[in-house]
Enzyme design. Structure first.
Site, short mmCIF file in Angstrom:
data_model
loop_
_atom_site.label_atom_id
_atom_site.label_comp_id
_atom_site.label_asym_id
_atom_site.label_seq_id
_atom_site.Cartn_x
_atom_site.Cartn_y
_atom_site.Cartn_z
N GLN A 290 0.84 -1.20 0.00
CA GLN A 290 0.00 0.00 0.00
C GLN A 290 0.87 1.25 0.00
OE1 GLN A 290 -2.15 -0.36 3.73
NE2 GLN A 290 -0.26 -0.83 4.82
N GLU A 364 0.10 -7.78 11.85
CA GLU A 364 0.04 -6.68 10.88
C GLU A 364 0.61 -7.16 9.56
OE1 GLU A 364 -0.33 -3.58 8.65
OE2 GLU A 364 -1.06 -3.37 10.71
N ASP A 398 -0.69 -11.89 6.97
CA ASP A 398 -2.09 -11.66 6.69
C ASP A 398 -2.90 -12.26 7.84
OD1 ASP A 398 -4.43 -11.18 4.70
OD2 ASP A 398 -4.64 -13.29 5.29
N ALA A 399 -3.87 -11.51 8.37
CA ALA A 399 -4.60 -11.96 9.55
C ALA A 399 -5.35 -13.26 9.29
CB ALA A 399 -5.57 -10.86 10.00
N ASP A 418 -8.86 -4.42 14.55
CA ASP A 418 -8.72 -3.02 14.17
C ASP A 418 -8.32 -2.99 12.70
OD1 ASP A 418 -8.51 -0.29 14.22
OD2 ASP A 418 -6.56 -0.25 15.22
#
Length: 560
Positions: A290, A364, A398-399, A418
């Protein structure tokens, strides 16, 4: 992306077959005769097929560039990909049909089309980003300006790409006449292999090394050189002297425009970034995941953390948001806490206010966010230097994938999600029934999960879909809604930079696998704003907007 090429191939094939059919009486001939080449026919065929390869690669890069930039600027990548691909496939068919009228002048027409395609495709990313930067809220203008600009570029590029293959087929047949099936096989073999190379070059080479804007310009330059070299080098005897000079001038002009834009792209990006984020940008970097921008944080100015153009953290209201996210979930056992997302360390800061917390695991996806949270003076000061606490451990992953590989026995008293809003397609899987099922596996029997589910006032259907999805995963839910600042500052993460109509509340869902959790501040640190009474009002405010009968969102059937 292969669908784009395949969808237009039927039209191409029909045009090829028609070009070999006998002409009706009185009709002009469909074949201009053998070309006068400066090389042997075998070499000429190889050069044409090489040009097909290059043009196919460039065409797919333009297509991917539009999809990627529109998804980044607008969000909802599925919608943007659908718009771009459907319009381009339609335009390619139309372009292929229109190219039938140009076959008698195939060399000149192909050269002109490639010059125009290089200009339009090479400048498309800069034009789209300029509109986004200087018109403000893209989402608010989606029905009028930027949407139609995206459609216009998709249409124009599709028309030009669609006209390529019929003209190239005519050129290759003029070198050596052969059966239609063999010519189609050779042409499409080069076309599809070129598309493969372009599709792989975009994410693995152009995007990380050059970025979206420069990558598009370099692609346009390669496109112009390939098309111009083929026509002016191999088929120059098919052109009049005037046509040769006009085509040469057009290609030089296109290359000049693209080169000038490439030289000025850094200045353009700085000006556009200031138009989007203001003139106090301190950090701007593009990771493999990103774009991260930090603004303010010095001289009394509020810090802003933007991820892919969306404001994720504002120093003006982040404490109220993170307190509302964390405090109700900590009303119970909380020795072991899992934070999904939250690499900025702000949720962990609120958790560490409870002295009996023994361990916090943060998952994260982008290591650059964690690095900034550790090293940037303003952000690390805001998060209370949480990464210096031995109880905080970070996993870069990656969650969804991390939870799939986690030990199945319950291990966390509290899980805090979150994460970006569910309306952003990339995060949709993190609001699915499958994801909440994975979270349930790692929760202790009386554990609690809290989810930021987006603004309630502007997107109530999305909010209640999150609630329905969590219940479908076997969780008992308590939704609540917390208002933003009274000063009128637009509250909530994920608002677009410069947005004029941003959400003014936050929606959360507290859940537990055992029973519906009570909503209270617990026995932890006292909060000036979150009391049992205010949280009761927050629950009633959310319930007043309830939408019943919504289906759950799953991986194969997303509902956001």
């Amino acid at each position: 992306m292969w669908v784009t090429k395949r969808a237009a191939s039927v039209t191409y094939r029909r045009n090829v077959i028609e070009s070999h059919a006998p002409a009706p009486p009185g009709a002009p001939p469909s074949w201009a005769g053998p070309a006068r080449l400066p090389v042997r026919p075998g070499t000429g065929r190889f050069l044409v097929l090489a040009c097909v390869f290059v043009c196919a690669a460039c065409g797919l890069v333009y297509e991917l560039e539009l999809v990627a930039l529109a998804s980044y600027l607008i969000g909802d990548s599925v919608t943007q990909a659908s718009v771009v691909l459907s319009v381009m496939v339609f335009a390619m068919g139309i372009g292929s049909l229109l190219a039938k009228r140009l076959r008698l002048h195939a060399a000149a027409a192909f050269g002109a089309i490639e010059a125009l395609l290089a200009l339009v495709g090479g400048c498309s990313a800069m034009a789209l980003y300029a509109v986004f930067a200087w018109t403000g809220d893209w989402g608010g203008l989606w029905a009028s300006g930027p949407r139609w600009l995206l459609v216009a570029f998709s249409l124009a590029i599709g028309l030009l790409i669609g006209a390529e293959v019929p003209l190239l087929m005519e050129l290759i047949q003029r070198i050596r006449r052969q059966d239609a099936g063999g010519a189609v096989a050779d042409l499409f073999a080069a076309d599809y292999v070129g598309a493969l190379v372009g599709g792989l070059a975009f994410p693995f080479l152009l995007l990380p090394l050059l970025g979206q804007l420069t990558g598009a310009m370099v692609t346009g330059g390669v496109n112009a050189v390939a098309g111009g070299a083929l026509v002016l080098g191999l088929f120059r005897r098919d052109l009049t002297r005037r046509a040769r000079w006009l085509l040469l001038a057009a290609n030089l002009a296109v290359l000049g425009v693209l080169a000038t834009a490439a030289v000025l792209v850094d200045d353009f990006e700085r000006a556009a970034r200031e138009a989007v984020y203001g003139n106090d940008v301190r950090v701007a970097l593009q990771t493999g995941i990103q774009e991260i921008v930090l603004t303010g944080g010095t001289d009394g100015r509020a810090l802003g953390l933007y991820l892919d153009g969306r404001l994720r953290v504002s120093g003006r209201d982040e404490r109220r948001y993170h307190e509302a996210l964390v405090t109700p979930a900590m009303d119970g056992p909380h020795a072991r806490v899992l934070v999904l997302g939250g690499g900025d360390g702000l949720a962990a800061r609120e958790v560490l206010r409870y002295p009996d917390v023994r361990r916090i695991d943060i998952v994260e996806i982008d290591p650059a966010v964690v690095d900034l949270a550790r090293r940037d003076p303003a952000l690390s000061r805001l998060n209370g230097h949480v990464y210096g606490d031995a109880r905080v451990r970070v996993t870069i992953a990656d969650a969804f994938r991390r939870l799939r590989t986690a030990a199945p026995e319950p291990s966390y008293d509290v899980v805090i999600a979150d994460l970006p809003d569910p309306g952003i397609t990339a995060s949709t899987k993190l609001y699915s029934a499958e994801f909440y099922g994975l979270v349930r596996r790692v929760l202790a029997p009386g554990g609690r999960l809290v989810v930021h589910a987006g603004p309630v006032s502007s997107r109530p259907r999305v909010f209640w879909t999150v609630d329905a999805t969590m219940r479908a995963a076997g969780l008992h839910t308590t939704p609540y809604r917390v208002g933003g600042r009274d000063s009128g500052f637009a509250a909530g993460p994920d608002r677009t930079a410069g947005a004029s109509r941003a959400p003014r509340d936050w929606g959360f869902v507290l859940a537990s696998p055992a029973a519906r959790p009570a909503l209270g501040p617990g026995a932890g640190p006292r909060s000036a704003t979150l009391t049992r009474e205010s949280l009761g009002a927050a629950r009633r405010a959310a319930e007043a907007t309830r939408i019943v009968g919504l289906p759950a969102s799953t991986l194969v059937h997303p509902r956001y």
